[in-house]
Design an enzyme around this catalytic site. Structure first.
Site, PDB file in Angstrom:
ATOM      1  N   ASP A 144      -2.156   9.041   7.735  1.00  0.00           N
ATOM      2  CA  ASP A 144      -1.317   7.982   7.170  1.00  0.00           C
ATOM      3  C   ASP A 144       0.045   8.506   6.768  1.00  0.00           C
ATOM      4  O   ASP A 144       0.996   7.734   6.650  1.00  0.00           O
ATOM      5  CB  ASP A 144      -2.034   7.358   5.969  1.00  0.00           C
ATOM      6  CG  ASP A 144      -3.330   6.709   6.408  1.00  0.00           C
ATOM      7  OD1 ASP A 144      -4.331   7.432   6.573  1.00  0.00           O
ATOM      8  OD2 ASP A 144      -3.321   5.484   6.633  1.00  0.00           O
ATOM      9  N   ASN A 153      -4.988  11.552   4.921  1.00  0.00           N
ATOM     10  CA  ASN A 153      -5.845  10.699   5.741  1.00  0.00           C
ATOM     11  C   ASN A 153      -6.974  10.169   4.877  1.00  0.00           C
ATOM     12  O   ASN A 153      -7.103  10.518   3.701  1.00  0.00           O
ATOM     13  CB  ASN A 153      -6.384  11.475   6.954  1.00  0.00           C
ATOM     14  CG  ASN A 153      -6.902  10.552   8.049  1.00  0.00           C
ATOM     15  OD1 ASN A 153      -6.232   9.609   8.451  1.00  0.00           O
ATOM     16  ND2 ASN A 153      -8.108  10.808   8.494  1.00  0.00           N
ATOM     17  N   LYS A 154      -7.803   9.308   5.482  1.00  0.00           N
ATOM     18  CA  LYS A 154      -8.884   8.681   4.722  1.00  0.00           C
ATOM     19  C   LYS A 154      -9.695   9.699   3.941  1.00  0.00           C
ATOM     20  O   LYS A 154      -9.974  10.796   4.436  1.00  0.00           O
ATOM     21  CB  LYS A 154      -9.790   7.917   5.688  1.00  0.00           C
ATOM     22  CG  LYS A 154     -10.893   7.135   5.049  1.00  0.00           C
ATOM     23  CD  LYS A 154     -10.429   6.171   3.976  1.00  0.00           C
ATOM     24  CE  LYS A 154      -9.323   5.296   4.472  1.00  0.00           C
ATOM     25  NZ  LYS A 154      -8.678   4.490   3.408  1.00  0.00           N
ATOM     26  N   ARG A 195       0.871  -1.197   0.000  1.00  0.00           N
ATOM     27  CA  ARG A 195       0.000   0.000   0.000  1.00  0.00           C
ATOM     28  C   ARG A 195       0.898   1.234   0.000  1.00  0.00           C
ATOM     29  O   ARG A 195       1.867   1.283   0.744  1.00  0.00           O
ATOM     30  CB  ARG A 195      -0.943   0.003   1.212  1.00  0.00           C
ATOM     31  CG  ARG A 195      -1.959  -1.141   1.194  1.00  0.00           C
ATOM     32  CD  ARG A 195      -2.985  -0.988   2.321  1.00  0.00           C
ATOM     33  NE  ARG A 195      -3.918   0.128   2.069  1.00  0.00           N
ATOM     34  CZ  ARG A 195      -4.759   0.610   2.985  1.00  0.00           C
ATOM     35  NH1 ARG A 195      -4.739   0.123   4.217  1.00  0.00           N
ATOM     36  NH2 ARG A 195      -5.592   1.590   2.673  1.00  0.00           N
TER      37      ARG A 195
HETATM   38  C1  LIG Z   1      -3.772   5.796  12.903  1.00  0.00           C
HETATM   39  S1  LIG Z   1      -3.683   5.637  11.187  1.00  0.00           S
HETATM   40  C2  LIG Z   1      -5.367   5.436  10.819  1.00  0.00           C
HETATM   41  C3  LIG Z   1      -5.680   5.845   9.422  1.00  0.00           C
HETATM   42  O1  LIG Z   1      -5.581   4.732   8.503  1.00  0.00           O
HETATM   43  C4  LIG Z   1      -6.830   4.613   7.837  1.00  0.00           C
HETATM   44  O2  LIG Z   1      -6.695   4.208   6.503  1.00  0.00           O
HETATM   45  P1  LIG Z   1      -6.884   2.635   6.138  1.00  0.00           P
HETATM   46  O3  LIG Z   1      -8.020   2.129   6.983  1.00  0.00           O
HETATM   47  O4  LIG Z   1      -7.173   2.642   4.655  1.00  0.00           O
HETATM   48  O5  LIG Z   1      -5.560   1.987   6.461  1.00  0.00           O
HETATM   49  C5  LIG Z   1      -7.422   6.002   7.921  1.00  0.00           C
HETATM   50  O6  LIG Z   1      -6.803   6.888   7.021  1.00  0.00           O
HETATM   51  C6  LIG Z   1      -7.093   6.329   9.339  1.00  0.00           C
HETATM   52  O7  LIG Z   1      -7.203   7.673   9.717  1.00  0.00           O
END
Ligand SMILES: CSC[C@H]1O[C@H](OP(=O)(O)O)[C@H](O)[C@@H]1O
Length: 367
Positions: A248, A258-259, A95
């Site tokens: 991230d 971030n998401k 990723r």
């Molecule tokens: C503490 S990092 C959490 C961060 O990761 C998530 O993405 P994913 O679920 O795709 O790995 C999301 O951005 C969260 O805020």
């Protein structure tokens, strides 16, 4: 955090077999708590790629453990360093956005340089992986100790339950323990401060509705699941005192990946004067980048994650198509919030402005 009253980490060595790593299969939550055994680097890579595990710190922790698993297999190889270099490469391809992945792999490759034999590599990479897990847990605990002050200050001013909005899952399930955005919330709850969390469902994979709601419920934290599009309305009507999200990858000038959807929440918070904080361990800071919008790689995932949604039916967990099969879908997994929209960064060393000067005030060694 606790599951059914038992202190639990999201990743661990198998209690009966230290050659196996166990992770919670987060694809099955909230309806089923399942531990997945990882016995090879390929299985660790799959777990990251298919989001069995997710969240920047946990991705890094899983990659670190994946290198330990690779070392176990490399003992029988004449060129164990070559095998481990290839393992780091394959894990690094899983990723693109969470910088913890690359930070953890770099840490393991540096550990590898300190050993002379394949058997030493097994011990050293296990030791370093376990140190990464322990450091993450403590850093997230410290993030909570710093961030809880924000919640205490609001409660002292209003005397009312503090309403906090969060996006996606930046909880203990995204880390080894405590979480980043949730750590201040857990500390506040454990201190008896009245808090309530607005949980963004977070399309398309619904990490908020599935994971954040589950872990907050397990800890007894009051919360309400909301559609992603409701946050602005709640802010306009004074129903959000504070927004805390995870990240991230954050650049040295404070731009935050971030998401997907985080940027829109930050815009709504800015428009309504709602404090918007980002919680992160220093392992999520990419000191090599400045302009996050231009430089942070944004993962694009399968369109089927948008076109299909899964949930629990009387027949078990079912996935259903929610749009015409013929309609294409775009699935950008992250967006970047410019530092100007971030009130502050909550790190393991304290809270600072979202700026290079702010970050360097806490991490002067990175000047
Ligand atoms: C503490 S990092 C959490 C961060 O990761 C998530 O993405 P994913 O679920 O795709 O790995 C999301 O951005 C969260 O805020």
């Amino acid at each position: 955090m606790k599951i059914n009253g038992e202190p639990t980490r999201s990743i661990r060595l198998h209690p009966d077999n230290p050659r196996v790593v166990q992770v919670i299969d987060q694809r099955q939550l909230p309806h089923q708590l399942t531990w997945m055994d990882l016995a090879s680097v390929d299985e660790a890579a799959y777990a990251i790629k298919d989001m069995v595990v997710r969240g920047a710190p946990l991705i890094g922790a899983t990659a670190a453990m994946g290198m330990y698993l690779a070392a176990l297999d490399a003992v029988a190889e004449p060129d164990f360093r070559g095998v481990l270099t290839q393992a780091a490469h394959s894990l690094g391809q899983t990723r693109p956005t969470a910088v913890n992945l690359h930070w953890a792999l770099t840490s393991q490759m540096e550990a590898l340089e300190q050993v002379a034999t394949a058997s030493e590599a097994v011990d050293r990479l296990r030791q370093n992986a376990e140190a990464i897990l322990t450091a993450d847990e403590e850093q997230c605990r410290q993030i909570g100790l710093h961030g809880v002050q924000l919640i205490e200050d609001i409660y002292a001013r209003t005397g009312q339950p503090v309403n906090i909005l969060t996006h996606c899952n930046a909880g203990w399930l995204a880390c080894v323990d405590w979480g980043t955005a949730t750590s201040p919330i857990y500390h506040a709850h454990d201190r008896g401060l009245p808090v309530h969390v607005w949980v963004d469902e977070t399309r398309p994979r619904n990490q908020g509705a599935k994971l954040t709601a589950w872990e907050l419920g397990q800890h007894g934290v009051p919360h309400t699941v909301i559609p992603d599009n409701a946050g602005g309305h709640l802010m306009q009507h004074g129903l959000v005192d504070l927004a805390i999200v995870g990240t991230d990858r954050t650049t040295r000038q404070g731009d935050v990946a971030n998401k997907i959807g985080t940027y829109l929440k930050a815009l709504a918070a800015h428009d309504n004067g709602v404090p918007f904080y980002v919680a992160l361990p220093s392992s999520t800071i990419d000191w090599t980048l400045r302009d996050g919008v231009k430089e942070i790689p944004i993962e694009q995932r399968s369109q089927d994650e948008v076109k299909y949604i899964d949930g629990l039916s009387p027949h078990g967990v079912t996935s259903v198509l929610i749009c015409p099969e013929s309609s294409p879908a775009a699935n950008y997994a992250f967006d970047v919030t410019p530092a100007r929209l971030v009130t502050g960064l909550i790190t393991e060393r304290g809270i600072c402005p979202a700026s290079e000067a702010g970050l360097l005030s806490l991490f002067p060694e990175m000047a």
